[in-house]
Design an enzyme around this catalytic site. Structure first.
Site, PDB file in Angstrom:
ATOM      1  N   HIS A 416       0.821  -1.229   0.000  1.00  0.00           N
ATOM      2  CA  HIS A 416       0.000   0.000   0.000  1.00  0.00           C
ATOM      3  C   HIS A 416       0.851   1.274   0.000  1.00  0.00           C
ATOM      4  O   HIS A 416       1.966   1.250  -0.479  1.00  0.00           O
ATOM      5  CB  HIS A 416      -1.003  -0.046   1.158  1.00  0.00           C
ATOM      6  CG  HIS A 416      -1.693  -1.365   1.257  1.00  0.00           C
ATOM      7  ND1 HIS A 416      -2.766  -1.689   0.481  1.00  0.00           N
ATOM      8  CD2 HIS A 416      -1.400  -2.476   1.987  1.00  0.00           C
ATOM      9  CE1 HIS A 416      -3.147  -2.941   0.755  1.00  0.00           C
ATOM     10  NE2 HIS A 416      -2.319  -3.434   1.653  1.00  0.00           N
ATOM     11  N   GLU A 431      -2.642   0.250   8.020  1.00  0.00           N
ATOM     12  CA  GLU A 431      -1.687  -0.765   7.565  1.00  0.00           C
ATOM     13  C   GLU A 431      -0.452  -0.161   6.877  1.00  0.00           C
ATOM     14  O   GLU A 431       0.674  -0.569   7.149  1.00  0.00           O
ATOM     15  CB  GLU A 431      -2.404  -1.715   6.595  1.00  0.00           C
ATOM     16  CG  GLU A 431      -1.494  -2.774   5.998  1.00  0.00           C
ATOM     17  CD  GLU A 431      -2.188  -3.616   4.945  1.00  0.00           C
ATOM     18  OE1 GLU A 431      -3.376  -3.374   4.662  1.00  0.00           O
ATOM     19  OE2 GLU A 431      -1.525  -4.535   4.409  1.00  0.00           O
ATOM     20  N   HIS A 484       2.531  -7.023   4.857  1.00  0.00           N
ATOM     21  CA  HIS A 484       1.176  -6.478   5.005  1.00  0.00           C
ATOM     22  C   HIS A 484       0.672  -6.695   6.425  1.00  0.00           C
ATOM     23  O   HIS A 484       1.268  -7.441   7.200  1.00  0.00           O
ATOM     24  CB  HIS A 484       0.213  -7.176   4.038  1.00  0.00           C
ATOM     25  CG  HIS A 484       0.417  -6.797   2.608  1.00  0.00           C
ATOM     26  ND1 HIS A 484      -0.443  -5.978   1.919  1.00  0.00           N
ATOM     27  CD2 HIS A 484       1.420  -7.107   1.744  1.00  0.00           C
ATOM     28  CE1 HIS A 484       0.009  -5.807   0.688  1.00  0.00           C
ATOM     29  NE2 HIS A 484       1.140  -6.492   0.545  1.00  0.00           N
ATOM     30  N   GLU A 547       1.240 -11.480   6.399  1.00  0.00           N
ATOM     31  CA  GLU A 547       0.178 -10.702   7.058  1.00  0.00           C
ATOM     32  C   GLU A 547       0.515 -10.751   8.547  1.00  0.00           C
ATOM     33  O   GLU A 547       0.286 -11.742   9.228  1.00  0.00           O
ATOM     34  CB  GLU A 547      -1.207 -11.313   6.791  1.00  0.00           C
ATOM     35  CG  GLU A 547      -1.641 -11.276   5.335  1.00  0.00           C
ATOM     36  CD  GLU A 547      -2.195  -9.903   4.906  1.00  0.00           C
ATOM     37  OE1 GLU A 547      -2.110  -8.949   5.703  1.00  0.00           O
ATOM     38  OE2 GLU A 547      -2.695  -9.813   3.762  1.00  0.00           O
TER      39      GLU A 547
HETATM   40 ZN   LIG Z   1      -2.296  -5.305   2.643  1.00  0.00          ZN
END
Ligand SMILES: [Zn+2]
Length: 585
Positions: A416, A431, A484, A547
């Protein structure tokens, strides 16, 4: 994490027009009675200050500076708890002023002042108690300033005072520039057409006291299209025409009457107005497995990976390009996908190269005073380390794994960025900021352990998935690690834990990093899974997507908001990567 870049970092007059890489932090001292930090380096630096929240701390980065010794923490006590000094990454020494819980400072009152280009003070205002419970929303003046989002062709990002005049750094296309002079009022207006001013630059009022400029002001003229105006208060005796010229390097050069534009325009080969010995770069050629750069006289250089473009960059100060250089580079095409030769406004020649598919840069050295050699090698998966180097004696290193430099490149991909903040969770936790912080630490730790790392983004900017993959391919990355944080509906704070994804060849890498992270996260193990994520499918090297936890999770969110926890995550990811490299040597 939320950042607040301080205006004062742009206000100093000893701004350098290109980063140096050779400075060392000689000494620093915090004076408790004055609330002032004194910094001395052995070469010129341009400190950058920013306020980071959660926990609140003032970060002062010295780009191009090495610490050369172990990180230290000096306890202070009271609202300022401690000063930490450490090596943030290979090119940056970082000083951190840690504030006690519940305290903050007004970033606008932080003053970064240069006594000389290598002696700086940072005046820290008296810390104030934060009103109310939540520091995230208590004071609107601490909201990060958003960039102007209008669609002008050019954005004015910074104003620098250079040795010759001013340099207005811009992004986007090269603007049309108008200069208006009013001699009676000693005013000069420089207007950049179809240009917006970043929110940080708007209203900038800077005392220059150089080049006949007393002060300058930056303002946004809300025409259609918009105009960026730089107003100069100039000395009355400074008659004659002011000049402003857009360059194709992203910026506008402003020179006082009598200054020479030609010497500053990129690709010009004329002499510098400063009486400095200029080195001419005569030849750049491929010779066997090396690229040789030859000059007419002895020279110095610095080198760095330009992480935003994935290029290897060599900078030679006080240098110019010879005329015949332009057509001598055809044989370089066999080993390089691109070569750029740039003349910057401060008479530095920048040579920027991108290795071709299957080629890596092994090392750079200077076999004689007039030759620079860039050693190349074919990239293969089997090229994983065989030699041993002594273990890094560094408290911040991720472990005793030894990997020789230059053979392996790890692409570290913070997800991102920019308008795409990624997942948003408890307390507005975002995030994009979390993963950037972790990824930058992973890259720095890898470098400390002798492994090259390339970040797909190094700041809060928006980047598509495709360029991330392209960058990894361009640098012939050995591994690709995408970072992430997870999210689920806000009504499910019970969902927490670590997930790791791979698609094709990344399974072992995924398992190794996942195993390394589990003891740190401590939370639920949601497993190693196969998934068809774009960055996993399109990359040709082993690739994983981590993640790290749920920003919506009651267990994970407060941990992800904590800087010390993010550092432990970064260390665990780095350990996993190094372990994988060792297992596959
Ligand atoms: Zn992400």
């Amino acid at each position: 994490v939320r950042f607040h870049w301080l205006l004062s970092s742009f206000l100093t007059i000893f701004l350098l027009s290109s980063p140096a890489f050779a400075a060392k932090l000689q000494s620093w001292r915090f004076d408790e009675t004055e609330n002032r930090l004194y910094i001395t380096t052995d070469d010129n630096v341009q400190p950058k200050a920013k306020l980071i929240f959660n926990p609140t701390r003032l970060v002062i980065d010295l780009p191009g500076t090495s610490l050369g010794r172990q990180a230290v923490t000096q306890p202070v006590g009271g609202a300022i708890q401690a000063i930490r000094v450490g090596q943030f990454d290979t090119q940056t020494t970082r000083l951190v002023v840690e504030l006690a819980d519940g305290y903050t400072i007004d970033p606008k009152q932080v003053l970064v002042r240069g006594q000389t280009p290598n002696q700086w003070t940072v005046q820290i205002p008296q810390p104030e108690r934060m009103a109310g419970g939540s520091e995230l929303s208590s004071n609107p003046s601490y909201q990060p300033t958003a960039s102007n989002t209008t669609n002008a062709a050019t954005v004015l990002e910074n104003v620098q005072v250079t040795a010759d005049g001013l340099f207005l750094r811009t992004r986007g296309s090269s603007p049309d520039v108008k200069v208006q002079q009013d001699r009676r009022r000693s005013m000069v207006n420089i207007e950049l057409q179809n240009t917006t001013v970043t929110s940080q630059m708007q209203g900038l009022n800077l005392a220059v006291n150089r080049h006949g400029i007393q002060k300058l002001q930056v303002s946004q003229v809300r025409n259609s299209p918009p105009v960026a105006r730089i107003s100069l208060n100039v000395n009355k005796n400074n008659s004659g025409q002011w000049q402003a010229t857009a360059t194709n390097l992203g910026g506008v050069i402003v020179l006082p009457p009598g200054g020479s534009v030609a010497s500053n325009v990129p690709s010009s080969t004329s002499n510098s107005p400063r009486a400095q010995k200029t080195v001419t770069i005569e030849d750049i050629q491929l010779s066997g497995a090396q690229i040789l750069i030859k000059t007419d006289s002895p020279f110095t250089y610095t080198h760095a990976w330009d992480q935003s473009s994935g290029a290897f960059q060599i900078s030679i100060p006080s240098a110019q390009l010879s005329e015949r250089l332009r057509d001598s580079q055809t044989n370089l095409r066999t080993v390089l996908s691109s070569v750029q030769l740039l003349q910057t406004q401060d008479s530095t020649v920048v040579i920027r190269v991108r290795p071709a598919q299957g080629v890596q840069i092994k090392e750079i050295n200077q076999p004689s005073t007039q030759v620079l050699s860039l050693q190349l090698q074919r990239a293969t998966q089997a090229n994983v380390p065989s030699a041993n180097v002594p273990p890094a004696n560094n408290p911040t290193s991720a472990g005793g794994y030894n990997v020789p430099k230059g053979r392996i490149v790890i692409a570290v991909d913070p997800g991102h960025g920019g308008r795409d903040v990624g997942a948003v969770g408890i307390g507005g936790l975002q995030e994009a900021g979390i993963v950037l912080d972790v990824a930058k630490q992973v890259a720095a730790l890898l470098e400390q352990n002798g492994v090259q790392a390339v970040l797909t983004r190094t700041d809060d900017r928006e980047i598509d998935l495709e360029p991330r993959v392209q960058m990894a391919e361009r640098v012939n990355a050995t591994l690709f690690v995408s970072i992430h944080a997870n999210a689920i509906d806000m009504s499910r704070p019970d969902v927490n834990g670590l997930e790791t994804y791979y698609y094709a060849s990344g399974q072992q890498l995924a398992q190794t990093i996942h195993r390394s992270l589990l003891p740190v996260t401590g939370g639920p193990d949601r497993g190693v899974r196969q998934a068809r994520f774009y960055v996993l499918r399109k990359t040709s090297m082993p690739a994983v997507l981590l993640e790290l936890g749920f920003v919506t999770g009651a267990q994970d969110a407060p941990k992800l908001a904590n800087a010390a926890y993010r550092q432990r995550l970064a260390e665990a990811i780095t350990r996993g990567i190094l372990q994988y490299i060792q297992q596959n040597r």
